[in-house]
Design an enzyme around this catalytic site. Structure first.
Site, PDB file in Angstrom:
ATOM      1  N   GLY A   1      10.857 -19.877  32.819  1.00 51.55           N
ATOM      2  CA  GLY A   1      12.150 -19.808  32.140  1.00 51.55           C
ATOM      3  C   GLY A   1      12.725 -21.101  31.627  1.00 51.55           C
TER       4      GLY A   1
ATOM      5  NE  ARG B   1      10.959 -20.046  25.783  1.00 48.27           N
ATOM      6  CZ  ARG B   1      11.207 -18.971  25.031  1.00 48.27           C
ATOM      7  NH1 ARG B   1      11.081 -19.027  23.736  1.00 48.27           N
ATOM      8  NH2 ARG B   1      11.595 -17.838  25.601  1.00 48.27           N
TER       9      ARG B   1
ATOM     10  CB  CYS C   1       9.083  -3.753   2.929  1.00 46.95           C
ATOM     11  SG  CYS C   1       7.794  -4.118   1.750  1.00 46.95           S
ATOM     12  CD  GLU C   2      11.989  -4.249   8.982  1.00 49.97           C
ATOM     13  OE1 GLU C   2      13.104  -4.589   9.447  1.00 49.97           O
ATOM     14  OE2 GLU C   2      11.160  -3.584   9.595  1.00 49.97           O
TER      15      GLU C   2
ATOM     16  CE1 TYR D   1       6.609 -14.918  26.114  1.00 48.63           C
ATOM     17  CE2 TYR D   1       7.776 -17.001  25.878  1.00 48.63           C
ATOM     18  CZ  TYR D   1       7.227 -16.015  26.676  1.00 48.63           C
ATOM     19  OH  TYR D   1       7.293 -16.136  28.049  1.00 48.63           O
TER      20      TYR D   1
HETATM   21  N1  LLP Z   1       7.571 -14.879  34.756  1.00 52.87           N
HETATM   22  C1  LLP Z   1       8.033 -13.659  34.409  1.00 52.87           C
HETATM   23  C2  LLP Z   1       8.095 -12.613  35.428  1.00 52.87           C
HETATM   24  C3  LLP Z   1       8.449 -13.404  33.088  1.00 52.87           C
HETATM   25  O1  LLP Z   1       8.912 -12.209  32.756  1.00 52.87           O
HETATM   26  C4  LLP Z   1       8.356 -14.438  32.123  1.00 52.87           C
HETATM   27  C5  LLP Z   1       8.760 -14.215  30.733  1.00 52.87           C
HETATM   28  C6  LLP Z   1       7.850 -15.694  32.525  1.00 52.87           C
HETATM   29  C7  LLP Z   1       7.481 -15.870  33.853  1.00 52.87           C
HETATM   30  C8  LLP Z   1       7.704 -16.861  31.583  1.00 52.87           C
HETATM   31  O2  LLP Z   1       8.903 -17.254  31.050  1.00 52.87           O
HETATM   32  P1  LLP Z   1       8.985 -18.590  30.156  1.00 52.87           P
HETATM   33  O3  LLP Z   1       8.652 -19.763  31.062  1.00 52.87           O
HETATM   34  O4  LLP Z   1       8.008 -18.459  29.064  1.00 52.87           O
HETATM   35  O5  LLP Z   1      10.373 -18.613  29.683  1.00 52.87           O
HETATM   36  N2  LLP Z   1       9.493 -13.154  23.808  1.00 52.87           N
HETATM   37  C9  LLP Z   1      10.590 -13.967  24.257  1.00 52.87           C
HETATM   38  C10 LLP Z   1      10.422 -14.437  25.684  1.00 52.87           C
HETATM   39  C11 LLP Z   1      10.150 -13.310  26.658  1.00 52.87           C
HETATM   40  C12 LLP Z   1       9.980 -13.808  28.069  1.00 52.87           C
HETATM   41  C13 LLP Z   1       9.486 -12.729  28.958  1.00 52.87           C
HETATM   42  N3  LLP Z   1       9.215 -13.104  30.294  1.00 52.87           N
HETATM   43  C14 LLP Z   1      10.788 -15.137  23.292  1.00 52.87           C
HETATM   44  O6  LLP Z   1      10.060 -15.218  22.305  1.00 52.87           O
HETATM   45  O7  LLP Z   1      11.688 -15.947  23.469  1.00 52.87           O
END
Ligand code: LLP
Length: 426
Positions: A249, A292, A360-361, A390
């Protein structure tokens, strides 16, 4: 270029945009547009910074491969010695194919399928991160029906700490109203009723409160709630947990946000968990699931301007990448820096411009009302920055568009790590 900057691994040299030591226009000449390009060092460096910042703490980093699951990129992370956080049977197969062993994987997700659970057990996945009581029942049932009597499954219960991560509502996961995790009362109920699941060994508690967090305060609050939940769970269940999983996160810089640095994040973890761990009787490890943070600023999406369309009220630049290639701007209104491959085009008179794709959006828009030089015209190449997380992993075939190619750069060399999709299989 500063650490963790969107351009840290994509500098200009002699008027041209590079990835490491490769001129990006060379990649386009060979592989066409649109194309994702990743820096090898871009993937490696955040992992090394995390390892340094967390040294001394018994820690297991598991890359959230939903952010980017290209096998060649996963291989880089395997070489760095980290594990995988996965969320589907598909991700498990990819991680296995790259050579990760089951015990380097944790399996997250609110809706695991019976066949995914069975396959995870066969692959000896280290742990299931369980998000509901029916899921515990299902794991127990599958073990009873299909595995020898002495086979048990390791589980961490995902705790929903009801903390506001102050991020986009679509990627906020730690509030009571979100579908994720178990409330404290449910976790304590499990602690008192362990006899219901004789084939399950509760080994940890996990949290993940949301993604793209730009302050540490919500994490700190969640860590404190997690500690208190661990302590109550252990006193009710008489079990000593093997690990706490702090989720992922931590946000990255897309524009002018000032997210905490990796070093700040590590300091918080050290401060909150080192003494706590040392004070425990049982050996306890800390797991992390960053996605991320590792992949985000390691990748860009290259695209070519198709048309410039000028109206009195607005200018549109229509590029050859679309929302199917990069969904984030249309889904979350997210910002990606957009820069020209030719640095001479960074200067000069600007106009308020919408940078849009051909789908087309109206939502197929990478930038709205952005001040960009009027010199950006048909044929010019642009890079959308911070697309390593992502980006490709959320790409689709909307409008029957084949997904882009992916290229990895390492020093002076570049390698095609996924072909541009062909239209025939579609
Ligand atoms: N652990 C769990 C249980 C998660 O659900 C996620 C992300 C992570 C770790 C990794 O999170 P990160 O470190 O990448 O923030 N598609 C969205 C982000 C969706 C995140 C989903 N879960 C975007 O493009 O911002």
């Amino acid at each position: 270029m500063k650490k963790s900057d969107p351009q840290e691994f994509f500098p200009y040299h002699g008027g041209k945009l590079f990835c490491e030591e490769v001129d990006l226009s060379e990649i386009l000449r060979k592989h066409g547009s649109p194309t994702y390009v990743y820096s090898h060092e871009g993937f490696r460096s955040p992992v090394e910074r995390l390892k340094t910042g967390l040294s001394g703490l018994p820690v297991q980093i598991c890359f959230a491969m939903k952010s980017n699951s290209n096998p060649e990129l996963l291989k880089i992370l395997k070489q760095c010695g980290i594990g995988i956080d996965l969320v589907s049977g598909g991700e498990m197969r990819i991680a296995r194919s790259v050579g990760f062993s089951g015990n380097q994987m944790v399996f997250s997700g609110v809706g695991k399928l019976p066949e995914e659970i069975e396959s995870a057990l066969k692959n000896d996945v280290f742990s299931f991160h369980v998000e509901s009581i029916p899921e515990l029942d299902l794991i127990q049932e599958i073990l009873e029906a299909r595995f020898p009597p002495d086979r048990r499954a390791r589980v961490a219960l995902r705790f929903n700490p009801d903390v506001n991560p102050k991020t986009h509502p679509y990627i906020s996961t730690g509030l009571r109203e979100n579908k994720f995790g178990l409330e404290k009362s449910e976790i304590l109920w499990v602690a008192k009723n362990l006899k219901n699941w004789p084939r399950i060994q509760i080994a940890g508690l996990s949290i993940h409160i949301g993604s793209q967090l730009v302050t540490l305060a919500p994490m700190k609050e969640a860590f404190q709630k997690l500690k208190s939940c661990v302590e109550t769970f252990e006193s009710l269940s008489k079990i000593e947990l093997e690990y706490v999983d702090l989720g992922g996160g931590l946000g990255i810089r897309y524009k002018n946000e000032k997210p905490p640095t990796i070093e700040d994040y590590c300091k918080l973890i050290q401060k909150e968990w080192s003494a706590w761990i040392q004070g425990r009787r049982a050996a306890t490890r800390v797991f992390l699931e960053p996605g991320r943070l590792i992949s985000g600023n390691a990748g860009v999406l290259l695209t070519q301007v198709q048309f410039r369309k000028e109206r009195k009220s607005r200018t549109f630049l229509i590029v050859d990448a679309a929302m199917n290639d990069l969904a984030r701007p249309s889904l979350y209104g997210s910002y990606h820096e957009i820069i020209p491959l030719n640095s001479a085009l960074r200067k000069g008179k600007t106009a308020s411009t919408d940078i849009v794709g051909p789908a087309c959006e109206t939502a197929d828009r990478f930038a709205s009302g952005r001040k960009v030089p009027v010199s950006w015209k048909r044929g010019e190449f642009l890079a959308l920055l911070s697309c390593g997380a992502y980006g490709y992993s959320m790409a689709s075939n909307y409008n029957s568009r084949p997904r882009p190619a992916e290229v990895l750069v390492k020093n002076k060399e570049f390698f095609l790590i996924r072909d541009r999709e062909k239209i025939e299989p579609l």
